[in-house]
Design a protein around this motif. Structure first.
Motif, PDB file in Angstrom:
ATOM      1  N   GLU A 244      33.563 -18.320  51.198  1.00 41.20           N
ATOM      2  CA  GLU A 244      34.826 -19.050  51.074  1.00 41.20           C
ATOM      3  C   GLU A 244      35.889 -18.481  52.018  1.00 41.20           C
ATOM      4  N   GLU A 245      35.944 -17.157  52.067  1.00 37.42           N
ATOM      5  CA  GLU A 245      36.954 -16.487  52.889  1.00 37.42           C
ATOM      6  C   GLU A 245      36.746 -16.776  54.378  1.00 37.42           C
ATOM      7  N   ARG A 246      35.478 -16.670  54.836  1.00 43.73           N
ATOM      8  CA  ARG A 246      35.252 -16.852  56.282  1.00 43.73           C
ATOM      9  C   ARG A 246      35.460 -18.304  56.709  1.00 43.73           C
ATOM     10  N   LEU A 247      35.106 -19.264  55.841  1.00 41.32           N
ATOM     11  CA  LEU A 247      35.289 -20.670  56.212  1.00 41.32           C
ATOM     12  C   LEU A 247      36.768 -21.068  56.196  1.00 41.32           C
ATOM     13  N   MET A 248      37.490 -20.510  55.264  1.00 46.76           N
ATOM     14  CA  MET A 248      38.929 -20.776  55.217  1.00 46.76           C
ATOM     15  C   MET A 248      39.617 -20.214  56.453  1.00 46.76           C
ATOM     16  N   TYR A 249      39.209 -19.028  56.824  1.00 41.70           N
ATOM     17  CA  TYR A 249      39.816 -18.382  57.994  1.00 41.70           C
ATOM     18  C   TYR A 249      39.505 -19.176  59.262  1.00 41.70           C
ATOM     19  N   ALA A 250      38.272 -19.675  59.367  1.00 44.60           N
ATOM     20  CA  ALA A 250      37.874 -20.461  60.552  1.00 44.60           C
ATOM     21  C   ALA A 250      38.773 -21.687  60.684  1.00 44.60           C
ATOM     22  N   ALA A 251      38.959 -22.402  59.573  1.00 45.72           N
ATOM     23  CA  ALA A 251      39.787 -23.620  59.606  1.00 45.72           C
ATOM     24  C   ALA A 251      41.236 -23.273  59.959  1.00 45.72           C
ATOM     25  N   ALA A 252      41.737 -22.186  59.386  1.00 48.60           N
ATOM     26  CA  ALA A 252      43.127 -21.796  59.644  1.00 48.60           C
ATOM     27  C   ALA A 252      43.320 -21.412  61.115  1.00 48.60           C
ATOM     28  N   MET A 253      42.360 -20.714  61.689  1.00 53.83           N
ATOM     29  CA  MET A 253      42.475 -20.311  63.101  1.00 53.83           C
ATOM     30  C   MET A 253      42.470 -21.539  63.996  1.00 53.83           C
TER      31      MET A 253
ATOM     32  N   ASP B  72      35.864 -28.275  85.034  1.00 51.38           N
ATOM     33  CA  ASP B  72      37.322 -28.116  84.943  1.00 51.38           C
ATOM     34  C   ASP B  72      37.633 -27.243  83.728  1.00 51.38           C
ATOM     35  N   LEU B  73      38.576 -26.343  83.889  1.00 51.12           N
ATOM     36  CA  LEU B  73      38.850 -25.422  82.791  1.00 51.12           C
ATOM     37  C   LEU B  73      39.592 -26.105  81.645  1.00 51.12           C
ATOM     38  N   ARG B  74      39.093 -25.922  80.446  1.00 51.12           N
ATOM     39  CA  ARG B  74      39.803 -26.447  79.274  1.00 51.12           C
ATOM     40  C   ARG B  74      39.516 -25.597  78.034  1.00 51.12           C
ATOM     41  N   LEU B  75      40.476 -25.617  77.141  1.00 49.47           N
ATOM     42  CA  LEU B  75      40.310 -24.894  75.874  1.00 49.47           C
ATOM     43  C   LEU B  75      39.516 -25.773  74.923  1.00 49.47           C
ATOM     44  N   VAL B  76      38.769 -25.126  74.015  1.00 48.47           N
ATOM     45  CA  VAL B  76      37.984 -25.894  73.034  1.00 48.47           C
ATOM     46  C   VAL B  76      38.341 -25.354  71.646  1.00 48.47           C
ATOM     47  N   PRO B  77      39.554 -25.693  71.153  1.00 49.84           N
ATOM     48  CA  PRO B  77      40.024 -25.113  69.887  1.00 49.84           C
ATOM     49  C   PRO B  77      39.094 -25.383  68.717  1.00 49.84           C
ATOM     50  N   GLU B  78      38.383 -26.505  68.761  1.00 51.51           N
ATOM     51  CA  GLU B  78      37.484 -26.811  67.629  1.00 51.51           C
ATOM     52  C   GLU B  78      36.274 -25.872  67.574  1.00 51.51           C
TER      53      GLU B  78
ATOM     54  N   GLY C 173      36.553 -21.196  65.602  1.00 46.27           N
ATOM     55  CA  GLY C 173      36.095 -20.530  64.383  1.00 46.27           C
ATOM     56  C   GLY C 173      34.582 -20.398  64.273  1.00 46.27           C
ATOM     57  N   GLU C 174      33.865 -20.791  65.298  1.00 44.92           N
ATOM     58  CA  GLU C 174      32.395 -20.830  65.224  1.00 44.92           C
ATOM     59  C   GLU C 174      31.734 -19.526  64.713  1.00 44.92           C
ATOM     60  N   PRO C 175      32.091 -18.369  65.235  1.00 44.61           N
ATOM     61  CA  PRO C 175      31.430 -17.141  64.742  1.00 44.61           C
ATOM     62  C   PRO C 175      31.643 -16.905  63.246  1.00 44.61           C
ATOM     63  N   LEU C 176      32.769 -17.417  62.737  1.00 44.19           N
ATOM     64  CA  LEU C 176      33.031 -17.260  61.300  1.00 44.19           C
ATOM     65  C   LEU C 176      32.094 -18.135  60.485  1.00 44.19           C
ATOM     66  N   ARG C 177      31.614 -19.212  61.085  1.00 39.22           N
ATOM     67  CA  ARG C 177      30.688 -20.113  60.372  1.00 39.22           C
ATOM     68  C   ARG C 177      29.255 -19.589  60.432  1.00 39.22           C
ATOM     69  N   TRP C 178      28.967 -18.699  61.385  1.00 39.37           N
ATOM     70  CA  TRP C 178      27.611 -18.140  61.497  1.00 39.37           C
ATOM     71  C   TRP C 178      27.504 -16.933  60.571  1.00 39.37           C
TER      72      TRP C 178
ATOM     73  N   ALA D  69      44.040 -15.340  70.015  1.00 42.77           N
ATOM     74  CA  ALA D  69      43.357 -16.004  68.890  1.00 42.77           C
ATOM     75  C   ALA D  69      41.845 -15.729  68.947  1.00 42.77           C
ATOM     76  N   VAL D  70      41.268 -15.748  70.135  1.00 43.56           N
ATOM     77  CA  VAL D  70      39.830 -15.440  70.281  1.00 43.56           C
ATOM     78  C   VAL D  70      39.569 -14.006  69.805  1.00 43.56           C
TER      79      VAL D  70
END
Ligand code: SF4
Length: 271
Positions: free
Chosen positions: A250-259, A52-58, A61-66, A92-93
Motif C-alpha cells: 500500500e505504501e509503495r503504490l501510494m508513493y508512486a502515484a503521489a510522485m 527527441d528529448l522528453r520527460l515521461v512522468p507516468e 513511479g515504476e520502480p515502486l511498482r516492481w 524527483a527521480v
C-alpha cells in the motif's frame, strides 16, 4: 522501459526520460538513437517522437511498482543529466530511487559536470546511498577521462565507470574512489575496433586497485561472434550490493502515484 534487459551488466531498465543528443565521440553509433528513430512517426509508440528529448512522468513511479528487487539501469534510452532535463525532475527521480531502496540503481551519464554539481548540492542525500551507483561513460582520453574527475568530486558512496566503447588506450587511470569498472568494445554496423592490450591495461589497473572488473564484450559488427572472453575467461565482477526491505504494498503504490502527480506539472521539454 522494461523489467528485462539484454544488457550484460544489468537486469532491468527504467526510462523516466526518453531521448538525448550526441555530445562526444562515444555517441557516434548510439544504439538508443538508432532504436528510437526507427519508430519516429509511429502513432502510439513510446518513440513516436523518435529520439527527441522528453520527460515521461507516468513512468516515474515504476520502480515502486516492481516488488522484486532488481538491478536497474536508469535511463538506458537517455541521459538523466542532459541540460534539457529540469533539475526539479532529476530530484524527483532521485527521490524515487531513495524510497524504492530494495533495488540497486545504475545511473550512467556523459554530462559529468552536471552530475558532479548536483550530487554535491540538492542530490547529496542520494549520493550518500549505497544502493544508488553513479557512473560516467569514458570512451577516450580527451572527452572521457576528464569525466572521472567530476565523478570523484561528487564523493558518492558508489561510483563506477563504463569504459565503452573503448576507442583508444587510456593509459594510467586514477581509480581512487571508484567502486566498479565496466569495459567493452563497440558493436554494430561501422563499429570502431578495440585492442586487447587496451582492455588488459584497464583490467590490470583494476586488479592493482582492488576494483571489480566487468568485461562486457569485444563488439564488432557481429558481437555474438566475438563474444566476451578475455584471456580464456569471462569477467563478471560487481561490487557488493546492499539489500534493503521492500516497503509494504500500500505504501509503495501510494508513493508512486503521489510522485507521478507531483511531477505532472513540470513541463516536458519537447512534448
Ligand atoms: S549521451 Fe548516451 S544516450 Fe545520449 S546520444 Fe550519447 S550515447 Fe546516446
Amino acid at each position: 522501459m522494461a523489467q528485462k534487459s539484454t544488457i550484460e551488466w544489468t537486469n532491468a531498465t527504467w526510462n523516466p526520460v526518453r531521448g538525448c543528443t550526441k555530445i562526444s565521440p562515444g555517441c557516434k553509433h548510439c544504439y538508443a538513437m538508432t532504436f528510437a528513430e526507427r519508430f519516429r512517426g509511429v502513432k502510439g509508440h513510446p518513440y513516436e517522437q523518435g529520439f527527441d528529448l522528453r520527460l515521461v512522468p507516468e513512468k516515474l513511479g515504476e520502480p515502486l511498482r516492481w516488488r522484486k528487487p532488481q538491478m536497474i539501469f536508469v535511463n538506458s534510452m537517455s541521459d538523466l543529466f542532459h541540460p534539457e532535463v529540469p533539475g526539479e525532475y532529476i530530484l524527483a527521480v532521485a527521490k524515487v530511487m531513495s524510497v524504492a531502496r530494495w533495488h540497486t540503481y545504475q545511473v550512467l551519464t556523459k554530462r559529468a559536470e552536471r552530475l558532479g554539481r548536483l550530487l554535491q548540492g540538492p542530490l547529496k542525500f542520494a549520493a550518500n546511498l549505497r544502493h544508488i551507483w553513479w557512473g560516467v561513460s569514458v570512451e577516450n582520453r580527451k572527452h572521457g577521462v576528464p569525466r572521472i574527475e567530476h565523478l570523484r568530486e561528487a564523493s558518492a558512496r558508489m561510483s563506477f565507470l563504463s569504459i565503452e566503447p573503448l576507442l583508444e588506450d587510456l593509459g594510467a587511470v586514477n581509480l581512487q574512489g571508484i567502486s566498479w569498472v565496466i569495459v567493452g568494445g563497440e558493436s554494430g554496423a561501422g563499429a570502431r575496433p578495440v585492442r586487447k592490450d587496451w582492455v588488459i591495461s584497464i583490467k590490470e589497473q583494476c586488479r592493482r586497485a582492488d576494483v571489480p572488473f566487468f568485461f562486457k564484450q569485444w563488439g564488432g559488427v557481429r558481437k555474438a561472434k566475438t563474444g566476451r572472453m578475455l584471456e580464456g575467461r569471462t569477467y563478471d565482477e560487481y561490487p557488493a550490493r546492499e539489500h534493503n526491505e521492500v516497503l509494504p504494498d500500500e505504501e509503495r503504490l501510494m508513493y508512486a502515484a503521489a510522485m507521478e502527480e507531483s511531477v505532472s506539472r513540470i513541463n516536458s521539454v519537447s512534448a
